[in-house]
Design a protein around this motif. Structure first.
Motif, PDB file in Angstrom:
ATOM      1  N   ALA A 690       0.828  -1.204   0.000  1.00 32.15           N
ATOM      2  CA  ALA A 690       0.000   0.000   0.000  1.00 32.15           C
ATOM      3  C   ALA A 690       0.862   1.252   0.000  1.00 32.15           C
ATOM      4  O   ALA A 690       0.520   2.267  -0.616  1.00 32.15           O
ATOM      5  CB  ALA A 690      -0.929  -0.010   1.212  1.00 32.15           C
ATOM      6  N   ALA A 691       1.990   1.194   0.700  1.00 30.90           N
ATOM      7  CA  ALA A 691       2.855   2.369   0.816  1.00 30.90           C
ATOM      8  C   ALA A 691       3.449   2.795  -0.515  1.00 30.90           C
ATOM      9  O   ALA A 691       3.893   3.935  -0.669  1.00 30.90           O
ATOM     10  CB  ALA A 691       3.977   2.092   1.811  1.00 30.90           C
ATOM     11  N   GLU A 692       3.460   1.884  -1.482  1.00 33.24           N
ATOM     12  CA  GLU A 692       4.050   2.205  -2.782  1.00 33.24           C
ATOM     13  C   GLU A 692       3.072   2.903  -3.712  1.00 33.24           C
ATOM     14  O   GLU A 692       3.459   3.327  -4.815  1.00 33.24           O
ATOM     15  CB  GLU A 692       4.562   0.910  -3.432  1.00 33.24           C
ATOM     16  CG  GLU A 692       5.684   0.241  -2.621  1.00 33.24           C
ATOM     17  CD  GLU A 692       6.023  -1.140  -3.136  1.00 33.24           C
ATOM     18  OE1 GLU A 692       5.273  -1.634  -4.028  1.00 33.24           O
ATOM     19  OE2 GLU A 692       7.001  -1.728  -2.654  1.00 33.24           O
ATOM     20  N   GLN A 693       1.804   3.025  -3.287  1.00 32.52           N
ATOM     21  CA  GLN A 693       0.795   3.627  -4.140  1.00 32.52           C
ATOM     22  C   GLN A 693       0.817   5.156  -4.006  1.00 32.52           C
ATOM     23  O   GLN A 693       0.723   5.687  -2.897  1.00 32.52           O
ATOM     24  CB  GLN A 693      -0.604   3.108  -3.769  1.00 32.52           C
ATOM     25  CG  GLN A 693      -0.707   1.597  -3.761  1.00 32.52           C
ATOM     26  CD  GLN A 693      -0.284   0.991  -5.085  1.00 32.52           C
ATOM     27  OE1 GLN A 693      -0.818   1.362  -6.139  1.00 32.52           O
ATOM     28  NE2 GLN A 693       0.665   0.067  -5.037  1.00 32.52           N
ATOM     29  N   PRO A 694       0.940   5.875  -5.122  1.00 32.07           N
ATOM     30  CA  PRO A 694       0.957   7.349  -5.049  1.00 32.07           C
ATOM     31  C   PRO A 694      -0.260   7.930  -4.345  1.00 32.07           C
ATOM     32  O   PRO A 694      -0.139   8.904  -3.604  1.00 32.07           O
ATOM     33  CB  PRO A 694       1.022   7.763  -6.523  1.00 32.07           C
ATOM     34  CG  PRO A 694       1.688   6.596  -7.211  1.00 32.07           C
ATOM     35  CD  PRO A 694       1.184   5.382  -6.497  1.00 32.07           C
ATOM     36  N   ALA A 695      -1.424   7.349  -4.572  1.00 33.74           N
ATOM     37  CA  ALA A 695      -2.631   7.870  -3.932  1.00 33.74           C
ATOM     38  C   ALA A 695      -2.532   7.776  -2.410  1.00 33.74           C
ATOM     39  O   ALA A 695      -2.960   8.687  -1.687  1.00 33.74           O
ATOM     40  CB  ALA A 695      -3.860   7.112  -4.428  1.00 33.74           C
ATOM     41  N   ALA A 696      -1.965   6.668  -1.921  1.00 33.85           N
ATOM     42  CA  ALA A 696      -1.801   6.507  -0.476  1.00 33.85           C
ATOM     43  C   ALA A 696      -0.819   7.539   0.078  1.00 33.85           C
ATOM     44  O   ALA A 696      -1.011   8.100   1.160  1.00 33.85           O
ATOM     45  CB  ALA A 696      -1.321   5.096  -0.152  1.00 33.85           C
ATOM     46  N   GLN A 697       0.227   7.787  -0.677  1.00 30.56           N
ATOM     47  CA  GLN A 697       1.207   8.770  -0.254  1.00 30.56           C
ATOM     48  C   GLN A 697       0.591  10.172  -0.177  1.00 30.56           C
ATOM     49  O   GLN A 697       0.863  10.946   0.744  1.00 30.56           O
ATOM     50  CB  GLN A 697       2.397   8.757  -1.213  1.00 30.56           C
ATOM     51  CG  GLN A 697       3.140   7.421  -1.211  1.00 30.56           C
ATOM     52  CD  GLN A 697       4.005   7.234  -2.448  1.00 30.56           C
ATOM     53  OE1 GLN A 697       4.119   8.134  -3.275  1.00 30.56           O
ATOM     54  NE2 GLN A 697       4.592   6.049  -2.590  1.00 30.56           N
ATOM     55  N   VAL A 698      -0.264  10.485  -1.148  1.00 29.46           N
ATOM     56  CA  VAL A 698      -0.941  11.784  -1.153  1.00 29.46           C
ATOM     57  C   VAL A 698      -1.877  11.890   0.048  1.00 29.46           C
ATOM     58  O   VAL A 698      -1.946  12.937   0.716  1.00 29.46           O
ATOM     59  CB  VAL A 698      -1.692  11.994  -2.472  1.00 29.46           C
ATOM     60  CG1 VAL A 698      -2.588  13.223  -2.388  1.00 29.46           C
ATOM     61  CG2 VAL A 698      -0.714  12.137  -3.632  1.00 29.46           C
ATOM     62  N   ARG A 699      -2.610  10.798   0.304  1.00 27.94           N
ATOM     63  CA  ARG A 699      -3.532  10.833   1.457  1.00 27.94           C
ATOM     64  C   ARG A 699      -2.771  11.059   2.765  1.00 27.94           C
ATOM     65  O   ARG A 699      -3.194  11.827   3.618  1.00 27.94           O
ATOM     66  CB  ARG A 699      -4.313   9.521   1.546  1.00 27.94           C
ATOM     67  CG  ARG A 699      -5.470   9.423   0.583  1.00 27.94           C
ATOM     68  CD  ARG A 699      -6.333   8.196   0.878  1.00 27.94           C
ATOM     69  NE  ARG A 699      -7.427   8.134  -0.066  1.00 27.94           N
ATOM     70  CZ  ARG A 699      -8.577   8.793   0.094  1.00 27.94           C
ATOM     71  NH1 ARG A 699      -8.736   9.560   1.176  1.00 27.94           N
ATOM     72  NH2 ARG A 699      -9.537   8.688  -0.793  1.00 27.94           N
ATOM     73  N   LEU A 700      -1.664  10.378   2.913  1.00 20.25           N
ATOM     74  CA  LEU A 700      -0.882  10.542   4.145  1.00 20.25           C
ATOM     75  C   LEU A 700      -0.396  11.981   4.284  1.00 20.25           C
ATOM     76  O   LEU A 700      -0.503  12.586   5.350  1.00 20.25           O
ATOM     77  CB  LEU A 700       0.300   9.578   4.143  1.00 20.25           C
ATOM     78  CG  LEU A 700       1.249   9.687   5.349  1.00 20.25           C
ATOM     79  CD1 LEU A 700       0.509   9.416   6.656  1.00 20.25           C
ATOM     80  CD2 LEU A 700       2.429   8.724   5.187  1.00 20.25           C
ATOM     81  N   ALA A 701       0.126  12.535   3.200  1.00 20.86           N
ATOM     82  CA  ALA A 701       0.618  13.910   3.249  1.00 20.86           C
ATOM     83  C   ALA A 701      -0.512  14.894   3.529  1.00 20.86           C
ATOM     84  O   ALA A 701      -0.335  15.860   4.277  1.00 20.86           O
ATOM     85  CB  ALA A 701       1.309  14.266   1.926  1.00 20.86           C
ATOM     86  N   THR A 702      -1.694  14.650   2.927  1.00 24.26           N
ATOM     87  CA  THR A 702      -2.846  15.520   3.162  1.00 24.26           C
ATOM     88  C   THR A 702      -3.257  15.486   4.632  1.00 24.26           C
ATOM     89  O   THR A 702      -3.508  16.528   5.251  1.00 24.26           O
ATOM     90  CB  THR A 702      -4.026  15.088   2.273  1.00 24.26           C
ATOM     91  OG1 THR A 702      -3.637  15.175   0.898  1.00 24.26           O
ATOM     92  CG2 THR A 702      -5.237  15.974   2.518  1.00 24.26           C
ATOM     93  N   ALA A 703      -3.337  14.267   5.183  1.00 21.88           N
ATOM     94  CA  ALA A 703      -3.717  14.130   6.591  1.00 21.88           C
ATOM     95  C   ALA A 703      -2.699  14.804   7.498  1.00 21.88           C
ATOM     96  O   ALA A 703      -3.059  15.496   8.463  1.00 21.88           O
ATOM     97  CB  ALA A 703      -3.856  12.653   6.956  1.00 21.88           C
ATOM     98  N   MET A 704      -1.419  14.643   7.186  1.00 25.30           N
ATOM     99  CA  MET A 704      -0.376  15.260   8.000  1.00 25.30           C
ATOM    100  C   MET A 704      -0.437  16.782   7.922  1.00 25.30           C
ATOM    101  O   MET A 704      -0.247  17.474   8.925  1.00 25.30           O
ATOM    102  CB  MET A 704       0.996  14.761   7.540  1.00 25.30           C
ATOM    103  CG  MET A 704       1.257  13.293   7.832  1.00 25.30           C
ATOM    104  SD  MET A 704       2.787  12.676   7.074  1.00 25.30           S
ATOM    105  CE  MET A 704       3.997  13.687   7.906  1.00 25.30           C
ATOM    106  N   SER A 705      -0.724  17.299   6.747  1.00 27.62           N
ATOM    107  CA  SER A 705      -0.825  18.751   6.581  1.00 27.62           C
ATOM    108  C   SER A 705      -2.010  19.311   7.358  1.00 27.62           C
ATOM    109  O   SER A 705      -1.894  20.318   8.068  1.00 27.62           O
ATOM    110  CB  SER A 705      -0.948  19.094   5.097  1.00 27.62           C
ATOM    111  OG  SER A 705      -1.129  20.480   4.912  1.00 27.62           O
ATOM    112  N   ASP A 706      -3.165  18.656   7.219  1.00 25.63           N
ATOM    113  CA  ASP A 706      -4.350  19.108   7.961  1.00 25.63           C
ATOM    114  C   ASP A 706      -4.112  19.042   9.464  1.00 25.63           C
ATOM    115  O   ASP A 706      -4.511  19.945  10.217  1.00 25.63           O
ATOM    116  CB  ASP A 706      -5.565  18.253   7.587  1.00 25.63           C
ATOM    117  CG  ASP A 706      -6.035  18.499   6.164  1.00 25.63           C
ATOM    118  OD1 ASP A 706      -5.621  19.510   5.566  1.00 25.63           O
ATOM    119  OD2 ASP A 706      -6.817  17.674   5.660  1.00 25.63           O
TER     120      ASP A 706
END
Length: 812
Positions: A690-706
């Motif tokens: 899952a960690a290799e999926q770009p969408a998952a990476q974007v979600r993690l970064a979005t959550a961290m930013s919020d």
């Protein structure tokens, strides 16, 4: 006195003692930067001012050293004025060092049990001959007696002569060293527990602690260690040996490798393999023969040549120094171990420097031997003006202002707060472990309550005058956020118990005495004014129904809010024992189940006036309570209760504290999501991570930013409101609006974080047993609290920004 420096800068020490043991401890603490205030009798002061070798004017040459880095206050403890001064100092001290006979301090109200009520972070160090307990505790004790009873006199001297002393006050100095060690250890522990404690140093025990294995040698080995002159039995060669110029040189060649090098230097290498000397044990058994051989060699060389040769050969050695040697030794001078200062009598006095040396925060000798009572007026003025240590809180020096009110010394607040948050962090794993049980029970498990009690949570913000820690919003909010990493519902409940305990402190004195009679009670406090009261003789008749009574299953008392319409409209908070309240079991919810926020009812119950308080005190921070339940000034409130939230109103505090579980849960959710991405293999894939999926990476970064944005806003709001607690202005309307908006925005952002991570975490996170799912359920239900209603809160902020009038109810 010059500005203090060293690792203990900001720590205040009150020295109540004389002679050597206690004052030597004070000297060392002062060397390390503590502000040491020494209390002395006004007539002659500490006898050390006149002991030992003196100047022609009768001034002791010892006093500038043992009296250094201290401020002298003259106070007669038998007079009310002097005793009052010392008691005030004790309330604002981190450490007290005393060496009176046990029991003496209690006669003056200066014992630990009395002082720790108002100063729970106090570390009190007792130094006495035989300690504070035991059959000999009441006996007077001097260092010489401690050396005898501790055992060192029996081993000091020549075997054919009576026991000797080493020529200095060894027992007293050892006790002073252990007093400092104990004080520093207790201060370190206070940083995690928030509590002070007593440290009990007995002189004879300080000596006994250095006696190596003498007890085991005697009882198990059958060997009694006794006087052996200049040698240590079983260790050779390790003695003082004569040089050609009459000096004595001590060398230590007892280790095998060192002994071989020594015999080579002596020109007698065969000694290293001689069966009498070939092993450590053999050398010890033939010490007299070996010492004679070594002395026969050393006496052929001048001491300087001998020391050079030994140094080149790698044999530890040193001249037996006299005072003259010390004063002129390059090593001493290079490390400032001979410190020179001019005494108050105008005499340059050499003395030992500061030991040990600190790399970043070096200690220093800032002053030597103050005159008797030199700083009495200065210290009185600092107390009267709310400052201690000669610095104001705004000086930037690191010293912290002390308000003249019961409670912890201000210098302890940082330690107390850090300790509280640390204890909350340590509870989080337990709360996570018990979250499923708490959800099923719809209340906190007993193990959770016991853990909270054992770590001192419930009295965190209760004023120190009522036995609490007197902490402020910053500690409460961050501690709640830390606990929410384990279980938001449990953190919510525990934080409400803490906050409600503080609310009870606003009752009139008689009511406080009643409610806190058995310690800090557990109290739910539904804030909505959904009850009705009628004033009657001595109190009020109360009827009503209140929803959202968080933690009522564990309650000792219940605090409710009710309306009075006659003779004029007003509202009051009233406190009832739990057995006078009906609890309706209605709390069946999808989240926050562990809060057990059931409904409570009261039907026509009498509540005495002493257990009521005008709602303005709590809801608008308009002051404290007088004896009849009326409203006093903020100053009177602070003086009466001495708490860290004295100038704050409940609604903004509640908003920020109640939003903390949402923020803590969101932080935990991001951590869980990150770990899940690392571990998870996508279903129906060929082992794709899952960690290799770009969408998952974007979600993690979005959550961290919020999350980062929400955290920054929340921390800013907590900081601003915390600062208001220290301000005489209290909570202005702007702060109330800002706090409410920050809390609502925090919860809104937390819910957004959960949406982001849960939508990308896979279907299994929707199992009710999933930690991520439980966190989300709690935050979703938590977000339904009226104080987080985004539309109402945003409207309030918008109206305020436009300068439009606000109703009082809008600010609740």
């Amino acid at each position: 006195m010059a500005e203090r420096q060293g690792p203990l800068t900001g720590i205040r020490v009150l020295e109540l003692g004389s002679f050597i043991a206690g004052p030597f401890a004070g000297q060392l603490l002062g060397d390390y930067g503590a502000d040491v205030i020494k209390v002395e009798s006004p007539d002659r002061g500490d006898p050390m001012r006149h002991w030992g070798v003196t100047t022609p004017g009768g001034d002791s040459l010892w006093w500038p050293a043992i009296g250094r880095n201290k401020r002298s206050v003259a106070a007669d403890l038998s007079a009310s004025d002097g005793l009052d001064l010392v008691q005030r100092l004790a309330r604002h001290s981190d450490v007290i060092v005393e060496n009176f006979r046990p029991g003496r301090l209690s006669k003056w109200g200066l014992d630990y049990a009395t002082l720790s009520v108002e100063n729970p972070g106090l570390v009190m160090v007792h130094v006495s001959g035989f300690g504070q307990t035991g059959p000999r505790s009441s006996e007077p004790g001097f260092g010489s007696v401690g050396e005898a009873v501790g055992g060192i006199r029996h081993t000091t001297g020549d075997p054919d002569r009576p026991p000797a002393r080493c020529g200095i006050s060894l027992g007293d100095s050892l006790a002073g060293l252990f007093a400092v060690i104990g004080a520093l250890a207790a201060l370190s522990e206070r940083s995690s527990s928030g509590r002070g404690q007593e440290v009990d140093v007995a002189i004879y025990e300080a000596v006994a602690a250095l006696m190596e294995s003498t007890l085991a040698d005697y009882e198990v080995g059958g060997v009694e260690r006794t006087r052996s002159g200049g040698t240590l039995p079983g260790v050779a060669p390790a003695n003082a040996y004569p040089a050609a110029d009459g000096s004595d040189v001590l060398l230590a060649g007892n280790a095998d490798g060192v002994f071989t090098r020594l015999t080579d230097l002596m020109g007698q290498p065969q000694l290293a393999t001689d069966e009498r000397f070939a092993t450590h044990a053999a050398r010890g058994a033939h010490a007299a023969e070996l010492d004679a051989l070594v002395a026969h060699w050393t006496v052929t060389l001048e001491s300087d040549a001998l020391l050079d040769a030994l140094s080149d050969a790698g044999v530890p050695a040193g001249r037996v120094y006299t005072a003259a040697d010390v004063l002129n030794d390059p090593q001493y001078l290079a490390r400032d171990m001979v410190h020179r200062a001019v005494s108050r009598a105008g005499v340059e006095v050499p003395m030992a420097g500061v030991v040990p040396r600190f790399g970043r925060t070096p200690g220093a000798v800032a002053d030597v031997g103050a005159d008797l009572g030199e700083h009495t007026s200065e210290v009185r003025a600092e107390l009267d003006e709310g400052r201690v240590g000669g610095q104001t809180a705004s000086s930037g020096s690191g010293a912290v202002a002390v308000a003249e009110r019961p409670g912890p010394a201000a210098g302890q607040q940082r330690d107390l707060a850090a300790g509280f948050v640390g204890r909350c962090e340590s509870l989080a794993p337990l709360l996570a472990e018990q979250a499923a049980e708490a959800e099923q029970l719809r209340r906190l498990p007993e193990a959770t309550l016991e853990a909270a009690r054992s770590t001192g949570l419930f009295d965190a913000v209760v004023p120190a005058s009522l036995g609490g820690q007197g902490l402020g919003l910053d500690a409460l909010a961050h501690g709640t956020r830390a606990m929410a990493h384990g279980c938001p519902a449990s953190a919510w409940t525990l934080s409400f118990f803490m906050l409600h305990g503080w609310m009870l402190s606003k009752l009139p004195a008689a009511g406080r005495d009643e409610v806190f009679a058995n310690g800090v009670p557990l109290v739910p406090a539904p804030l909505a004014p959904t009850g009705n009261i009628t004033e009657v003789h001595g109190g009020y008749q109360l009827t009503g129904k209140w929803e959202w009574a968080t933690g009522v299953s564990h309650a000792d008392w219940v605090l409710v809010h009710a309306v009075q319409t006659e003779p004029e409209f007003s509202t009051r908070f009233l406190v009832l024992p739990i057995d006078e309240v009906e609890v309706a079991d209605v709390w069946f919810t999808s989240g926050m189940a562990a809060t057990g926020s059931n409904t409570v009812r009261v039907n026509d119950r009498f509540v005495p006036a002493q257990r009521t308080v005008d709602a303005r005190v709590l809801m608008y921070g308009e002051g404290g309570t007088s004896g009849d339940g009326g409203v006093d000034s903020d100053a009177a409130l602070a003086q009466a209760t001495g708490d860290g939230l004295a100038n704050l109103a409940v609604p903004p505090v509640l908003a920020l504290v109640a939003s903390a579980p949402a923020l803590g849960a969101a932080e935990a959710a991001v951590d869980l999501y990150r770990q899940r991405l690392t571990d998870r293999v996508l279903a129906y894939s060929l082992g794709d991570k899952a960690a290799e999926q770009p969408a998952a990476q974007v979600r993690l970064a979005t959550a961290m930013s919020d999350l980062a944005s929400a955290k920054a806003r929340w921390e800013s709001a907590v900081g601003s409101l915390s600062a208001a607690a220290e301000s005489t202005d209290g909570v202005i309307e702007q702060l109330r609006v800002d706090s409410r908006l920050a809390a609502a925005a925090t919860v809104r952002s937390a819910r957004s974080v959960f949406s982001t991570v849960c939508e990308g975490a896979g279907a299994s996170v929707f199992f009710t047993s999933s930690p991520l799912q439980r966190l989300r359920r709690d935050v979703d239900v938590l977000g339904g609290h009226v104080i987080f209603d985004w539309d109402r809160t945003a409207e309030l902020a918008g109206r305020f920004a436009l300068g439009m009038p606000l109703r009082s109810a809008d600010l609740v």
